[in-house]
Write a protein that holds these residues in place. Structure first.
Motif, mmCIF file in Angstrom:
data_model
loop_
_atom_site.group_PDB
_atom_site.id
_atom_site.type_symbol
_atom_site.label_atom_id
_atom_site.label_comp_id
_atom_site.label_asym_id
_atom_site.label_seq_id
_atom_site.Cartn_x
_atom_site.Cartn_y
_atom_site.Cartn_z
ATOM 1 N N GLN A 80 0.832 -0.722 0.361
ATOM 2 C CA GLN A 80 -0.132 0.121 -0.148
ATOM 3 C C GLN A 80 1.103 1.579 -0.397
ATOM 4 N N PRO A 81 0.595 1.978 -0.943
ATOM 5 C CA PRO A 81 1.219 3.689 -0.663
ATOM 6 C C PRO A 81 1.674 4.358 0.852
ATOM 7 N N ALA A 82 0.505 3.636 1.890
ATOM 8 C CA ALA A 82 0.566 4.159 3.570
ATOM 9 C C ALA A 82 2.515 3.568 3.493
ATOM 10 N N GLY A 83 2.052 2.203 3.256
ATOM 11 C CA GLY A 83 3.063 1.055 3.922
ATOM 12 C C GLY A 83 4.718 1.896 3.119
ATOM 13 N N GLN A 84 4.336 1.877 2.115
ATOM 14 C CA GLN A 84 5.396 2.095 1.162
ATOM 15 C C GLN A 84 6.277 3.172 1.902
ATOM 16 N N ALA A 85 5.312 4.330 2.297
ATOM 17 C CA ALA A 85 5.599 5.328 2.933
ATOM 18 C C ALA A 85 6.323 5.420 3.978
#
Length: 237
Positions: free
Chosen positions: A167-172
Motif C-alpha cells: 500500500q502507498p502508506a506502507g511504502q511511505a
C-alpha cells in the motif's frame, strides 16, 4: 559510492533479483540494480569486493521441526507475523508442484505447505546452487546471510511496520524509516524496470542489515542452528 567497504541487500523480483548496494558508513547513498539470476548477483558482489550481502530468501531449511529463527522473528513481528511464511522443509525442496510439496511436507513435519511458501522454492534452489555453507560463515571474505526485510524494518524502526508494504502508506512508512540511513533516498523509492517499489524497499532494508553484519552489530535470530546440509538457519536483522 565511497572508498569504504561495500555491502548489499538482495530481494527477489519479477525481473530476477534487486540488488541495493551501499557503503558500510551509515547515511551512505544506495544504488539499485536488477539482475536476471542470483549467480549474476553473486558475481557482481564479488567483482565489487563487497564484504557482506543480505539475501531475502530462506537458505537453511528445517527437517521435522520449525526453524527457531522463524519462531523468534514472528514473535518480534507481532501483528505483522503473517509476513513471514514458515520455511519449507528440506525434504520438499525439489518438489515438482504444490501438491507434491504439500504431501512431502506433511510426511516429514505433519504440516502442510502454503502456496506462498511453495512459490519460494525455485528461488531457494537458485540461492543454494550458488552459495555454500562456508559463504554464510563470519570468516568468509564476502559473508552472505539470510535476512527478512519486515524483521529488519521492525528492528530499524523499533517496532513492526503498521501498514502493508504493497500500500502507498506502507511504502511511505518504510521509506521514512530508511531515509536517515541512505542520503540519496527521497520520499519514495526510485522507479526501476523489473522491480516494484516494495522490492526496492526490501532490498534497501536488507542492505541496512548487511551494514550491521559488517559491523558485527546485527541481531541474529536462531543463532547456531544448522540444517542437515550444513547451511545456517539464522535470520539476521
Amino acid at each position: 559510492m565511497s572508498d569504504t567497504p561495500l555491502v548489499a541487500g538482495v530481494d527477489a523480483a519479477k525481473g530476477g533479483w534487486v540488488m541495493a548496494t551501499t557503503a558500510t558508513t551509515p547515511g551512505s547513498p544506495v544504488a539499485f540494480s536488477v539482475w536476471p539470476s542470483f549467480a549474476d548477483v553473486w558475481a557482481e558482489a564479488r567483482s565489487q569486493g563487497l564484504v557482506a550481502i543480505g539475501v531475502d530468501m530462506p537458505i537453511g531449511l528445517p527437517g521435522q521441526d520449525l526453524r527457531r529463527s522463524d519462531i523468534e522473528a514472528r514473535e518480534l513481528l507481532g501483528p505483522r507475523r503473517s509476513s513471514l511464511f514458515w520455511t519449507p522443509p528440506l525434504g520438499a525442496l525439489n518438489a515438482a508442484d504444490h501438491a507434491e510439496a504439500n504431501r512431502l511436507s506433511r510426511e516429514r513435519t505433519s504440516r502442510g505447505l502454503s502456496i506462498q511458501a511453495f512459490h519460494l522454492l525455485p528461488k531457494v534452489r537458485e540461492v543454494r546452487a550458488v552459495l555454500t555453507p562456508e559463504d554464510l560463515s563470519a570468516k568468509a571474505r564476502l559473508q552472505a546471510a539470510e535476512v527478512h526485510p519486515e524483521t529488519s524494518f521492525a528492528v530499524l524502526a523499533g517496532q513492526p511496520m503498521t501498514v502493508s508494504k504493497r500500500q502507498p502508506a506502507g511504502q511511505a512508512e518504510r521509506t521514512a524509516a530508511l531515509v536517515p540511513e541512505f542520503d540519496n533516498l527521497g520520499t519514495a523509492p526510485p522507479s526501476l524496470p523489473g522491480a516494484t517499489p516494495d522490492d526496492l524497499l526490501d532490498a534497501a532494508a536488507a542492505a541496512w542489515t548487511a551494514r550491521r553484519i559488517a559491523a558485527s552489530a546485527a541481531l541474529i535470530l536462531g543463532r547456531g542452528e544448522l540444517d542437515a546440509t550444513g547451511y545456517p538457519m539464522a535470520i539476521w536483522a
